[in-house]
Design a protein around this motif. Sequence first.
Motif, PDB file in Angstrom:
ATOM      1  N   GLN A  52       0.827  -1.201   0.000  1.00  0.00           N
ATOM      2  CA  GLN A  52       0.000   0.000   0.000  1.00  0.00           C
ATOM      3  C   GLN A  52       0.866   1.258   0.000  1.00  0.00           C
ATOM      4  OE1 GLN A  52      -2.966  -1.138   3.297  1.00  0.00           O
ATOM      5  NE2 GLN A  52      -4.244  -0.145   1.759  1.00  0.00           N
ATOM      6  N   GLY A  53       1.945   1.226   0.756  1.00  0.00           N
ATOM      7  CA  GLY A  53       2.845   2.373   0.784  1.00  0.00           C
ATOM      8  C   GLY A  53       3.469   2.642  -0.573  1.00  0.00           C
ATOM      9  N   ILE A  54       3.899   1.585  -1.256  1.00  0.00           N
ATOM     10  CA  ILE A  54       4.475   1.718  -2.594  1.00  0.00           C
ATOM     11  C   ILE A  54       3.469   2.356  -3.542  1.00  0.00           C
ATOM     12  CG2 ILE A  54       5.236   0.424  -4.629  1.00  0.00           C
ATOM     13  CD1 ILE A  54       6.425  -1.638  -2.586  1.00  0.00           C
ATOM     14  N   LEU A  55       2.241   1.858  -3.482  1.00  0.00           N
ATOM     15  CA  LEU A  55       1.202   2.303  -4.401  1.00  0.00           C
ATOM     16  C   LEU A  55       0.732   3.715  -4.069  1.00  0.00           C
ATOM     17  CD1 LEU A  55      -0.329   1.197  -6.817  1.00  0.00           C
ATOM     18  CD2 LEU A  55      -2.040   0.282  -5.246  1.00  0.00           C
ATOM     19  N   GLU A  56       0.445   3.974  -2.794  1.00  0.00           N
ATOM     20  CA  GLU A  56      -0.144   5.251  -2.402  1.00  0.00           C
ATOM     21  C   GLU A  56       0.871   6.399  -2.444  1.00  0.00           C
ATOM     22  OE1 GLU A  56      -3.318   5.489  -1.908  1.00  0.00           O
ATOM     23  OE2 GLU A  56      -3.862   3.377  -1.725  1.00  0.00           O
ATOM     24  N   ASN A  69       5.212  13.528   4.996  1.00  0.00           N
ATOM     25  CA  ASN A  69       5.472  12.188   5.549  1.00  0.00           C
ATOM     26  C   ASN A  69       4.218  11.323   5.553  1.00  0.00           C
ATOM     27  OD1 ASN A  69       8.308  12.166   6.256  1.00  0.00           O
ATOM     28  ND2 ASN A  69       7.819  13.668   7.840  1.00  0.00           N
ATOM     29  N   ASN A  70       3.259  11.646   4.697  1.00  0.00           N
ATOM     30  CA  ASN A  70       2.015  10.891   4.611  1.00  0.00           C
ATOM     31  C   ASN A  70       2.168   9.846   3.505  1.00  0.00           C
ATOM     32  OD1 ASN A  70      -0.670  10.008   4.207  1.00  0.00           O
ATOM     33  ND2 ASN A  70      -1.500  11.980   4.830  1.00  0.00           N
ATOM     34  N   HIS A  71       2.328   8.573   3.907  1.00  0.00           N
ATOM     35  CA  HIS A  71       2.594   7.504   2.947  1.00  0.00           C
ATOM     36  C   HIS A  71       1.331   6.819   2.433  1.00  0.00           C
ATOM     37  CE1 HIS A  71       7.100   6.914   3.373  1.00  0.00           C
ATOM     38  NE2 HIS A  71       6.830   7.839   4.274  1.00  0.00           N
ATOM     39  N   PHE A  72       0.178   7.097   3.030  1.00  0.00           N
ATOM     40  CA  PHE A  72      -1.021   6.330   2.698  1.00  0.00           C
ATOM     41  C   PHE A  72      -2.203   7.214   2.286  1.00  0.00           C
ATOM     42  CE2 PHE A  72       1.634   3.955   5.606  1.00  0.00           C
ATOM     43  CZ  PHE A  72       1.798   2.760   4.926  1.00  0.00           C
ATOM     44  N   GLY A  73      -1.955   8.475   2.055  1.00  0.00           N
ATOM     45  CA  GLY A  73      -3.000   9.369   1.582  1.00  0.00           C
ATOM     46  C   GLY A  73      -4.146   9.548   2.555  1.00  0.00           C
ATOM     47  N   ILE A  74      -3.861   9.464   3.856  1.00  0.00           N
ATOM     48  CA  ILE A  74      -4.930   9.609   4.857  1.00  0.00           C
ATOM     49  C   ILE A  74      -5.260  11.087   5.032  1.00  0.00           C
ATOM     50  CG2 ILE A  74      -5.576   9.229   7.269  1.00  0.00           C
ATOM     51  CD1 ILE A  74      -3.884   6.729   7.259  1.00  0.00           C
ATOM     52  N   LYS A  75      -6.543  11.402   4.909  1.00  0.00           N
ATOM     53  CA  LYS A  75      -6.985  12.794   4.987  1.00  0.00           C
ATOM     54  C   LYS A  75      -7.172  13.253   6.432  1.00  0.00           C
ATOM     55  CE  LYS A  75      -9.120  12.948   0.417  1.00  0.00           C
ATOM     56  NZ  LYS A  75     -10.340  13.215  -0.374  1.00  0.00           N
ATOM     57  N   ASP A  89      -6.807  15.964  -5.212  1.00  0.00           N
ATOM     58  CA  ASP A  89      -7.112  14.564  -5.518  1.00  0.00           C
ATOM     59  C   ASP A  89      -8.347  14.549  -6.404  1.00  0.00           C
ATOM     60  OD1 ASP A  89      -8.915  15.227  -3.519  1.00  0.00           O
ATOM     61  OD2 ASP A  89      -8.699  13.353  -2.424  1.00  0.00           O
ATOM     62  N   ASP A  90      -9.452  13.945  -5.970  1.00  0.00           N
ATOM     63  CA  ASP A  90     -10.630  13.861  -6.830  1.00  0.00           C
ATOM     64  C   ASP A  90     -11.689  14.902  -6.504  1.00  0.00           C
ATOM     65  OD1 ASP A  90     -11.246  12.806  -4.376  1.00  0.00           O
ATOM     66  OD2 ASP A  90     -12.310  11.051  -5.152  1.00  0.00           O
ATOM     67  N   GLU A  91     -11.378  15.849  -5.639  1.00  0.00           N
ATOM     68  CA  GLU A  91     -12.337  16.873  -5.258  1.00  0.00           C
ATOM     69  C   GLU A  91     -12.103  18.149  -6.056  1.00  0.00           C
ATOM     70  OE1 GLU A  91     -12.358  17.381  -1.022  1.00  0.00           O
ATOM     71  OE2 GLU A  91     -12.423  15.224  -0.635  1.00  0.00           O
ATOM     72  N   PRO A  92     -13.157  19.013  -6.163  1.00  0.00           N
ATOM     73  CA  PRO A  92     -13.018  20.239  -6.967  1.00  0.00           C
ATOM     74  C   PRO A  92     -12.063  21.267  -6.367  1.00  0.00           C
ATOM     75  CG  PRO A  92     -15.155  20.158  -5.866  1.00  0.00           C
ATOM     76  CD  PRO A  92     -14.536  18.813  -5.683  1.00  0.00           C
ATOM     77  N   THR A 233      -5.615   5.465 -10.082  1.00  0.00           N
ATOM     78  CA  THR A 233      -6.591   6.175 -10.895  1.00  0.00           C
ATOM     79  C   THR A 233      -6.004   7.553 -11.216  1.00  0.00           C
ATOM     80  OG1 THR A 233      -7.671   7.171  -8.969  1.00  0.00           O
ATOM     81  CG2 THR A 233      -8.504   5.022  -9.718  1.00  0.00           C
ATOM     82  N   LEU A 234      -6.687   8.293 -12.050  1.00  0.00           N
ATOM     83  CA  LEU A 234      -6.225   9.648 -12.345  1.00  0.00           C
ATOM     84  C   LEU A 234      -6.252  10.506 -11.077  1.00  0.00           C
ATOM     85  CD1 LEU A 234      -5.227  10.725 -15.052  1.00  0.00           C
ATOM     86  CD2 LEU A 234      -7.364  11.983 -15.262  1.00  0.00           C
ATOM     87  N   SER A 235      -7.187  10.212 -10.176  1.00  0.00           N
ATOM     88  CA  SER A 235      -7.232  10.926  -8.896  1.00  0.00           C
ATOM     89  C   SER A 235      -5.989  10.622  -8.068  1.00  0.00           C
ATOM     90  CB  SER A 235      -8.488  10.533  -8.115  1.00  0.00           C
ATOM     91  OG  SER A 235      -9.655  10.893  -8.821  1.00  0.00           O
ATOM     92  N   SER A 236      -5.505   9.382  -8.127  1.00  0.00           N
ATOM     93  CA  SER A 236      -4.271   9.013  -7.422  1.00  0.00           C
ATOM     94  C   SER A 236      -3.097   9.833  -7.938  1.00  0.00           C
ATOM     95  CB  SER A 236      -3.958   7.528  -7.612  1.00  0.00           C
ATOM     96  OG  SER A 236      -5.031   6.714  -7.265  1.00  0.00           O
ATOM     97  N   ILE A 237      -3.036   9.983  -9.260  1.00  0.00           N
ATOM     98  CA  ILE A 237      -1.953  10.753  -9.862  1.00  0.00           C
ATOM     99  C   ILE A 237      -2.075  12.228  -9.489  1.00  0.00           C
ATOM    100  CG2 ILE A 237      -0.955  11.499 -12.067  1.00  0.00           C
ATOM    101  CD1 ILE A 237      -1.673   8.752 -13.188  1.00  0.00           C
ATOM    102  N   ALA A 238      -3.320  12.741  -9.460  1.00  0.00           N
ATOM    103  CA  ALA A 238      -3.534  14.133  -9.047  1.00  0.00           C
ATOM    104  C   ALA A 238      -2.985  14.369  -7.646  1.00  0.00           C
ATOM    105  CB  ALA A 238      -5.027  14.460  -9.093  1.00  0.00           C
ATOM    106  N   MET A 239      -3.223  13.413  -6.739  1.00  0.00           N
ATOM    107  CA  MET A 239      -2.743  13.539  -5.367  1.00  0.00           C
ATOM    108  C   MET A 239      -1.223  13.437  -5.300  1.00  0.00           C
ATOM    109  SD  MET A 239      -3.703  11.189  -2.042  1.00  0.00           S
ATOM    110  CE  MET A 239      -2.752   9.778  -2.615  1.00  0.00           C
ATOM    111  N   LYS A 240      -0.646  12.479  -6.017  1.00  0.00           N
ATOM    112  CA  LYS A 240       0.799  12.272  -5.966  1.00  0.00           C
ATOM    113  C   LYS A 240       1.573  13.488  -6.435  1.00  0.00           C
ATOM    114  CE  LYS A 240       1.200   7.263  -6.476  1.00  0.00           C
ATOM    115  NZ  LYS A 240       1.762   6.197  -7.314  1.00  0.00           N
TER     116      LYS A 240
END
Length: 325
Positions: A52-56, A69-75, A89-92, A233-240
Amino acid sequence: MKYLLLLLTIIVPTIAWSQSSGDILAYIEKYKMIALDQERQYGVPASITLAQGILESGAGRSGLTRNSNNHFGIKAMGGWNGAVYHAWDDEPQKSRFRVYSNAAESFRDHSLFLRNNGRYRSLFSKSVYDYRGWAIGLQKAGYATAKNYASALIGFIDSYRLYAINGGVKLRAGSTVVITRTARQGSKPTFDAACVQADDEESEEQQTVTRAVRRWVVDINDVRCTVLYPGMTLSSIAMKYDIPKQDLLDFNEITSENSLSEGDIVYLDKKKKKFTGAQDFYRVKSGDTLYDIAQQFGIRLSSLAKMNDTDIFTTLKEGTKIKLK
């Protein structure tokens, strides 16, 4: 969108924009002991935590991870009183993400997030060696929106032998995990042969991840880009990369992220009007579209059509020469 990638690993010396196999291996080595500690304390498999860390986090390369230092995209929800980092991310508008003092805090918060959330309760009845069951359970519980999230986690675990970190084995798809001898201090558990797959035998999930990681790119035509890895997803890329999702749609000249498939190139900036490399022409192959070629060479679709006196919907004939500049 299926196209041949001629420019797979054009390396920029200063900044890496997508995770390579080397980045992933370095990430595993750096954080595997923290992941094992989380397994001992909270029961979350180390293999799952690392995958999950690798992916997120893009193997620790994402802007969110490097800045918070947020490895898991926790809001920053659920009574969070700490510092906050704003990213797309996926929000406006930009979302609020938790900031941690160090990576260990992020890993611990991830474990607590799973442990204290009722929707994941059933996972903790599974063995820490049953990474397939955990991955499928996380997806069913709605941990991520990507339809292939479970297979992506399994693929990373199989590709990088994360199952071996806690003394586990590579699991055969569809089989029940059977331990014939429980691990004692200083020893490893023994598994029934029926549930074990040979290390050198590639799983389907592993093959998918391997293909995607081999397509690692950092720029094409001097335009920075990444690859849509399995489970993203594209939202994941937006966040990264802290880029609005709508901008990513515009940069890639699509109206919906459903147009993207695993392994596709995703541009992080606007493409160029012509190709700046040495190649002047491209010879059309069977199944190519003008859009495929535009993505392959980092050229805007309208510019490519204009250069070739055609329109963007033209059906291309195999063998036709397409001008790139």
